[in-house]
Design an enzyme around this catalytic site. Sequence first.
Site, PDB file in Angstrom:
ATOM      1  N   HIS A 149      -2.236   8.220   5.861  1.00  0.00           N
ATOM      2  CA  HIS A 149      -2.514   6.896   5.301  1.00  0.00           C
ATOM      3  C   HIS A 149      -3.969   6.552   5.643  1.00  0.00           C
ATOM      4  O   HIS A 149      -4.712   6.111   4.790  1.00  0.00           O
ATOM      5  CB  HIS A 149      -1.522   5.881   5.860  1.00  0.00           C
ATOM      6  CG  HIS A 149      -1.581   4.552   5.192  1.00  0.00           C
ATOM      7  ND1 HIS A 149      -1.513   4.413   3.826  1.00  0.00           N
ATOM      8  CD2 HIS A 149      -1.720   3.292   5.690  1.00  0.00           C
ATOM      9  CE1 HIS A 149      -1.604   3.118   3.509  1.00  0.00           C
ATOM     10  NE2 HIS A 149      -1.735   2.422   4.619  1.00  0.00           N
ATOM     11  N   PHE A 187       1.709  -3.367   3.877  1.00  0.00           N
ATOM     12  CA  PHE A 187       1.925  -4.683   4.472  1.00  0.00           C
ATOM     13  C   PHE A 187       3.379  -5.066   4.189  1.00  0.00           C
ATOM     14  O   PHE A 187       3.921  -4.760   3.122  1.00  0.00           O
ATOM     15  CB  PHE A 187       1.004  -5.729   3.832  1.00  0.00           C
ATOM     16  CG  PHE A 187      -0.438  -5.629   4.272  1.00  0.00           C
ATOM     17  CD1 PHE A 187      -0.814  -4.977   5.432  1.00  0.00           C
ATOM     18  CD2 PHE A 187      -1.423  -6.230   3.512  1.00  0.00           C
ATOM     19  CE1 PHE A 187      -2.148  -4.904   5.822  1.00  0.00           C
ATOM     20  CE2 PHE A 187      -2.760  -6.165   3.891  1.00  0.00           C
ATOM     21  CZ  PHE A 187      -3.123  -5.508   5.042  1.00  0.00           C
ATOM     22  N   HIS A 234      -9.598   2.346  -0.185  1.00  0.00           N
ATOM     23  CA  HIS A 234      -8.152   2.110  -0.164  1.00  0.00           C
ATOM     24  C   HIS A 234      -7.739   1.421  -1.469  1.00  0.00           C
ATOM     25  O   HIS A 234      -8.047   0.249  -1.684  1.00  0.00           O
ATOM     26  CB  HIS A 234      -7.786   1.256   1.043  1.00  0.00           C
ATOM     27  CG  HIS A 234      -6.312   1.112   1.255  1.00  0.00           C
ATOM     28  ND1 HIS A 234      -5.368   1.665   0.405  1.00  0.00           N
ATOM     29  CD2 HIS A 234      -5.609   0.489   2.238  1.00  0.00           C
ATOM     30  CE1 HIS A 234      -4.157   1.369   0.854  1.00  0.00           C
ATOM     31  NE2 HIS A 234      -4.282   0.663   1.948  1.00  0.00           N
ATOM     32  N   LYS A 259      -9.135   8.558   1.916  1.00  0.00           N
ATOM     33  CA  LYS A 259      -9.683   7.206   1.754  1.00  0.00           C
ATOM     34  C   LYS A 259     -11.143   7.136   2.213  1.00  0.00           C
ATOM     35  O   LYS A 259     -11.839   6.183   1.869  1.00  0.00           O
ATOM     36  CB  LYS A 259      -8.837   6.185   2.512  1.00  0.00           C
ATOM     37  CG  LYS A 259      -7.468   5.927   1.856  1.00  0.00           C
ATOM     38  CD  LYS A 259      -6.704   4.804   2.548  1.00  0.00           C
ATOM     39  CE  LYS A 259      -5.351   4.550   1.915  1.00  0.00           C
ATOM     40  NZ  LYS A 259      -4.311   5.516   2.322  1.00  0.00           N
ATOM     41  N   CYS A 271       0.811  -1.215   0.000  1.00  0.00           N
ATOM     42  CA  CYS A 271       0.000   0.000   0.000  1.00  0.00           C
ATOM     43  C   CYS A 271       0.849   1.272   0.000  1.00  0.00           C
ATOM     44  O   CYS A 271       0.308   2.376   0.011  1.00  0.00           O
ATOM     45  CB  CYS A 271      -0.950  -0.024   1.181  1.00  0.00           C
ATOM     46  SG  CYS A 271      -1.933  -1.527   1.159  1.00  0.00           S
ATOM     47  N   GLU A 323      -0.992   5.558  13.549  1.00  0.00           N
ATOM     48  CA  GLU A 323      -0.535   6.700  12.739  1.00  0.00           C
ATOM     49  C   GLU A 323      -0.741   8.023  13.487  1.00  0.00           C
ATOM     50  O   GLU A 323       0.129   8.902  13.476  1.00  0.00           O
ATOM     51  CB  GLU A 323      -1.286   6.730  11.400  1.00  0.00           C
ATOM     52  CG  GLU A 323      -0.795   7.847  10.494  1.00  0.00           C
ATOM     53  CD  GLU A 323      -1.470   7.850   9.122  1.00  0.00           C
ATOM     54  OE1 GLU A 323      -2.485   7.141   8.941  1.00  0.00           O
ATOM     55  OE2 GLU A 323      -0.969   8.569   8.233  1.00  0.00           O
TER      56      GLU A 323
END
Lengths: 79, 407
Positions: free
Chosen positions: B302, B395, B336, B331, B162, B313
């Site tokens: 993010h 990831f 996403h 998002k 991502c 975050e």
Amino acid sequence: MNPIYEKVKGVLVDKFGVEESEVTPEASFEDLDLDSLDLVEFALAAEEELGVRISDEEAEQLETLSDTVKLLEEKGASA
Amino acid sequence: MSTSHVAITGLGLATPAGLGVDSSWEGLLAGVSPASTDPNLEGLPVDISCRIPGFDATQMLGRKAARRLDPFVQYASWTARQAVTDAGLDPETWDGPRVGVVIGCGLGGTLTWETQHQRMLEQGPERVSAMLIPMLIPNMVAGQVAMDMGCTGPNLVTATACASGATAIGTARDLLRSGACDVVLAGGTEAGLTPLSITGFAQMGALSTRLDEPEIASRPFDVDRDGFVAAEACGIVVLERDEDARARGAHRRAMVAGYGASADGHHITAPDPEGGGAERAIRAALADAGVGPDDVDHVNAHGTSTPLNDVSEARTLQRVCGGEFSVTSTKGVTGHSLGAAGAIEAAFSALTIQHGLVPPTANLESQDPEIGLDVVSKAPREQRVEVAMSNSFGFGGQNAVLVLTAP
């Protein structure tokens, strides 16, 4: 018109997105903007539509659509 | 190695918020999520997604491209052309070997992979398409853009899950700084809304299961968030060294001033709860840009809408960036888009700088009390933004942070 030719034309128009007006017996695969990978795909589609198998080696030798129809007829294709 | 800044001189976007830069930006400002029940995911544990509206490959790219390219490549082919046109560059006349392409992608051609696998199981290996490999390999997207527009310089695809799109822009920036390229098309693309791939994310527990209310399922920083909504998207930017952009009178939307990357070295999918890796990437990006933690005006987070990411975050941002800064997670609208996310969010950050408007975080009704950030919600906020930061975490624990500044 030759029914096998009509089948080939149908495959090219429906599955390969070739303009119907571009499909003529004299047209080569190159003229139709189809490359060697497309020819392998074409052989698969022809087998599904006409019940005969074109080997990769045979597919590589094909130039024009009339060659193709001739090969399919020799192999006993029935439309 | 030059340390000069790099300018964004062109943008192309195809996102669930809209097809094209203007419609994506308008969709984002409207703050409404287009997430909906996805007929292609019918009968699966999670059947909601965010798709790009109105993308017609045959009409936009021609029948050959529609047949021979997986959607992740189709999206990038179209979007890259938009970006080049926006930059006012002409592929007919540019010096091809000096033009690079760096595009991020998380999954590659999942539609091709899944369709052909099913074909093999049902009809036998002899029915597998000869186009399987060229259609699915992730690197094909950069190769296709090169074929399409004669960009024959360095050409690669980045895979940091991502974070891929942000990694691509950072890598592209370095190709300009080193002098290897004069122009780089950089960004990210993803078209992974396919049954097996989405079920994989669902089985991990990563996706929202608010299946009856898809339009409010993606809700970053909200106390009731329960996972992300998977999306497809593509974003491409045209990057040039600032001096080159100025010399040709290009419209500079924003500068890519800093890039920082790191690895958590912690877990295959969970973020480091201490945020150590994210913090190092943020600090590296700020130092690279030559700005301090207090100088950040705005963060495009993010902000995936997963319980773990958003808290981790937020804590990291509060610890590292001392000053007052607004935060948004786009998002909430787009969902996403995995490997595309870092690129479209860098583009959104550039548009935020350009327009002086922070898009709202959709569906943020009740902010999680553990998240002590100034998150913009409900409506766009007017704000003059000199320094924006865009975070992307993948990831594998891969982190990529971009710092964008006003030109």
